[in-house]
Design an enzyme around this catalytic site. Structure first.
Site, PDB file in Angstrom:
ATOM      1  N   GLU A 167     -18.440  -6.486   3.452  1.00 17.98           N
ATOM      2  CA  GLU A 167     -17.870  -6.212   4.265  1.00 17.98           C
ATOM      3  C   GLU A 167     -18.588  -6.810   5.467  1.00 17.98           C
ATOM      4  OE1 GLU A 167     -17.919  -2.072   4.433  1.00 17.98           O
ATOM      5  OE2 GLU A 167     -16.367  -1.771   2.617  1.00 17.98           O
ATOM      6  N   ASP A 174       0.665  -1.630   0.128  1.00 22.66           N
ATOM      7  CA  ASP A 174       0.452   0.210   0.096  1.00 22.66           C
ATOM      8  C   ASP A 174       1.038   1.191   0.112  1.00 22.66           C
ATOM      9  OD1 ASP A 174      -3.360   0.319   0.359  1.00 22.66           O
ATOM     10  OD2 ASP A 174      -1.793   1.558   1.166  1.00 22.66           O
ATOM     11  N   GLY A 208     -25.829   2.469   1.801  1.00 19.30           N
ATOM     12  CA  GLY A 208     -25.148   2.855   1.552  1.00 19.30           C
ATOM     13  C   GLY A 208     -23.885   1.793   0.914  1.00 19.30           C
ATOM     14  N   CYS A 238     -19.980   0.174  -2.419  1.00 20.05           N
ATOM     15  CA  CYS A 238     -19.971  -0.237  -3.443  1.00 20.05           C
ATOM     16  C   CYS A 238     -21.661  -0.295  -3.865  1.00 20.05           C
ATOM     17  CB  CYS A 238     -19.836  -1.882  -3.186  1.00 20.05           C
ATOM     18  SG  CYS A 238     -18.403  -2.224  -2.518  1.00 20.05           S
TER      19      CYS A 238
HETATM   20  P1  NAD Z   1      -9.884   1.256   0.444  1.00 24.13           P
HETATM   21  O1  NAD Z   1     -10.330   2.511  -0.248  1.00 24.13           O
HETATM   22  O2  NAD Z   1     -10.423  -0.092   1.521  1.00 24.13           O
HETATM   23  O3  NAD Z   1      -8.966   0.432  -0.079  1.00 24.13           O
HETATM   24  C1  NAD Z   1      -8.349   0.948  -1.130  1.00 24.13           C
HETATM   25  C2  NAD Z   1      -6.392   0.846  -0.795  1.00 24.13           C
HETATM   26  O4  NAD Z   1      -5.754   0.705  -1.861  1.00 24.13           O
HETATM   27  C3  NAD Z   1      -6.168   2.299   0.070  1.00 24.13           C
HETATM   28  O5  NAD Z   1      -5.549   1.289   0.911  1.00 24.13           O
HETATM   29  C4  NAD Z   1      -5.291   2.998  -0.510  1.00 24.13           C
HETATM   30  O6  NAD Z   1      -3.963   3.166   0.496  1.00 24.13           O
HETATM   31  C5  NAD Z   1      -4.291   1.750  -0.984  1.00 24.13           C
HETATM   32  N1  NAD Z   1      -4.310   2.520  -3.227  1.00 24.13           N
HETATM   33  C6  NAD Z   1      -4.945   3.768  -3.800  1.00 24.13           C
HETATM   34  N2  NAD Z   1      -3.985   3.905  -4.771  1.00 24.13           N
HETATM   35  C7  NAD Z   1      -2.419   3.094  -4.562  1.00 24.13           C
HETATM   36  C8  NAD Z   1      -1.464   2.723  -5.237  1.00 24.13           C
HETATM   37  N3  NAD Z   1      -1.084   3.443  -5.954  1.00 24.13           N
HETATM   38  N4  NAD Z   1      -0.447   1.792  -4.141  1.00 24.13           N
HETATM   39  C9  NAD Z   1      -0.372   1.862  -3.636  1.00 24.13           C
HETATM   40  N5  NAD Z   1      -1.978   1.780  -2.673  1.00 24.13           N
HETATM   41  C10 NAD Z   1      -2.804   2.329  -3.402  1.00 24.13           C
HETATM   42  O7  NAD Z   1     -10.933   0.089  -1.214  1.00 24.13           O
HETATM   43  P2  NAD Z   1     -12.007  -1.468  -1.209  1.00 24.13           P
HETATM   44  O8  NAD Z   1     -12.881  -0.789  -0.136  1.00 24.13           O
HETATM   45  O9  NAD Z   1     -11.157  -2.336  -0.564  1.00 24.13           O
HETATM   46  O10 NAD Z   1     -12.083  -1.174  -2.705  1.00 24.13           O
HETATM   47  C11 NAD Z   1     -11.173  -1.685  -3.383  1.00 24.13           C
HETATM   48  C12 NAD Z   1     -11.813  -1.798  -4.449  1.00 24.13           C
HETATM   49  O11 NAD Z   1     -12.815  -3.069  -4.268  1.00 24.13           O
HETATM   50  C13 NAD Z   1     -12.902  -0.743  -5.261  1.00 24.13           C
HETATM   51  O12 NAD Z   1     -12.481  -0.835  -6.454  1.00 24.13           O
HETATM   52  C14 NAD Z   1     -13.992  -1.187  -4.369  1.00 24.13           C
HETATM   53  O13 NAD Z   1     -15.548  -0.536  -5.187  1.00 24.13           O
HETATM   54  C15 NAD Z   1     -14.218  -3.171  -5.039  1.00 24.13           C
HETATM   55  N6  NAD Z   1     -15.200  -4.222  -3.719  1.00 24.13           N
HETATM   56  C16 NAD Z   1     -14.997  -3.517  -2.797  1.00 24.13           C
HETATM   57  C17 NAD Z   1     -15.562  -4.206  -1.418  1.00 24.13           C
HETATM   58  C18 NAD Z   1     -16.182  -3.488  -0.200  1.00 24.13           C
HETATM   59  O14 NAD Z   1     -16.976  -4.325   0.407  1.00 24.13           O
HETATM   60  N7  NAD Z   1     -15.033  -2.961  -0.001  1.00 24.13           N
HETATM   61  C19 NAD Z   1     -16.615  -4.988  -2.255  1.00 24.13           C
HETATM   62  C20 NAD Z   1     -16.485  -5.848  -3.903  1.00 24.13           C
HETATM   63  C21 NAD Z   1     -15.390  -5.079  -4.719  1.00 24.13           C
END
Ligand code: NAD
Length: 435
Positions: free
Chosen positions: A155, A30, A260, A263
């Protein structure tokens, strides 16, 4: 098999820990140094049941590592999962800047064959765009394959969902790369999890269509609940009566204060945007969003029905996360409702079992009182609103609550209490769509 996960948020950390548990060596990267330092010290940056144990177990087994050094991680890995955020732009489209940054960094680093796997939710066509970005910017002529592998974890039950998914979707063009990804998920294959192997565009769309359908179910039952209130029907029984039909299914038929989270709202808006771009409008989904926006304000209507003008009234809010068992407050109903209450001149007290810290950051600048527990939140209030159905709210001592409230009113936006019981204790009570 060595794997790099880029982005150690909800999806990246759960996937990284899960894949390490399958026996692979996983480097979670990260760019947020604070997050990586916390993880190196055994601190999980957000609340997710079961995740701490899974992370600790795999760190101890020398299979799970945390770093900010992308180059070192990628050089050591055959497969690189992209799990960075794809938040919404103001026009509803997905902001792909984090994806672009990662693709360009990978192009700089890659000097031997890699399989790049996109787990982030990305609009149809993005995986092809990522491959082109990497191919046209990389320094050597080595081959790179791209795979779309959308994630469906929820989540609050993310670890369980990752370990026992309903399906694994793999989209790609290279049968070699598909075979590698299938191999990574072999423990699930052996457990007879359905695998859907398809092209990139179909895999990308499966994710959006899933979330759009779930959001549609919620807006549908919310409208049915609102109608129930007008005609004297009971939505709980209606939901049971329709959900029993296997063509409909009983899940996602609970009315509430609107959906909310990080996603559903953003993915529905992104799909609407994608449709407009190719002149294939999603009129149904536009209505789903409109219904959801209106639904958030039903709480205000209900409070005004009992209290009249909300100026100088004190309202307690129980539940700040967008659903139970998570500290995530992104697009939570509380974040939409509280500013309206404040605008109307009400005073607001809030409580949540785990999301207080994240809410404080998200609601910075709002004049809110943070309570220490549910009883403290209810004290001297003119009405108590339940927004998130945390288990601890199901078993509150209502008689005690009544004693500390200025006016015994409960607006239960999740229908967790039995109306006749609450009313018999002397409360004014209103759920949603119930008799
Ligand atoms: P999040 O915001 O919790 O995590 C994203 C992470 O990526 C952050 O820690 C950020 O610092 C890191 N990051 C950003 N740019 C970076 C880079 N260049 N190098 C390294 N790290 C970097 O996001 P999330 O909730 O885990 O969601 C991620 C993706 O998965 C999204 O596209 C979301 O739509 C999808 N998704 C999320 C869920 C969910 O329940 N949260 C479920 C399915 C899919």
């Amino acid at each position: 098999m060595h794997i790099t996960i880029i982005g150690t948020g909800y999806v990246g950390l759960v996937s990284g820990a899960g894949l390490a548990d399958f026996g692979m060596k996983v480097f979670c990267v990260d760019k947020d140094e604070e997050k990586i330092n916390k993880l190196k010290n055994g601190i999980i940056p957000f609340y997710e049941p079961g995740l701490e144990e899974l992370v600790k177990k795999n760190v101890k087994a020398n299979r799970l590592f945390f770093t900010t050094n992308l180059e070192e991680a990628v050089k050591n890995s055959l497969v690189v999962f992209i799990c960075v955020g794809t938040p919404p732009n103001p026009d509803g489209s997905a902001d792909l800047s984090q994806i672009k940054e990662v693709a360009l960094s990978l192009a700089e680093i890659i000097d031997e064959y890699k399989v790049i796997v996109t787990k982030s939710t990305v609009p149809v066509g993005t995986n092809r765009w990522i491959k082109n970005l990497i191919d046209s910017n990389k320094k050597t002529s080595v081959a790179v394959d791209i795979i779309s592998n959308p994630e469906f974890l929820r989540e609050g039950s993310a670890v369980e969902d990752f370990m026992h998914p309903d399906r694994v979707v793999i989209g790609g063009e290279s049968s070699y790369a598909i075979a590698i990804i299938k191999d990574i998920y072999r423990p699930l294959y052996l457990a007879e999890t359905p695998f859907i192997i398809t092209n990139l565009e179909t895999a990308e769309l499966i994710k959006y269509a899933t979330n759009a359908f779930l959001a549609t179910k919620i807006s549908f039952i919310n409208e049915i609940a609102n109608f129930c209130e007008k005609v004297g029907a009971d939505v709980t029984t209606v939901a049971k009566g329709i959900g029993i039909d296997p063509r409909i299914g009983s899940k996602f038929l609970n009315p509430g204060p609107g959906f909310g989270g990080s996603c559903l709202p953003k993915d529905v808006k992104s799909l609407i945007h994608q449709g407009r771009k190719v002149s294939s409008p999603f009129r149904l989904l536009e209505a789903v969003i409109e219904v959801n926006e209106k639904q958030k304000l039903r709480v205000i209507e209900k409070l005004e029905k009992f209290l009249g003008d909300l100026k100088d009234k004190t309202i307690g809010i129980l539940g700040l996360s967008f659903k139970p068992n998570t500290s995530d407050v992104r697009e939570s109903p509380a974040l939409s409702i509280i500013p309206v209450l404040l605008e109307k001149g009400a005073k607001v007290k809030v409580y949540d079992p785990v999301a207080m810290e994240e809410f404080r950051k998200a609601a910075k600048g709002l004049n809110i009182e943070y309570a220490s527990d549910p009883l403290n939140c209810a004290t001297q209030t003119d009405g108590l609103v339940l927004l998130t159905e945390w288990n601890e709210f199901r078993f509150l001592n209502l008689s005690q609550l009544k004693k500390v409230m200025k006016n015994p009113l409960i607006i239960d936006m999740r229908n967790i209490y039995e109306p006749s019981v609450v009313k018999s204790l002397g409360f004014s009570y209103e759920g949603i769509g119930r008799l």
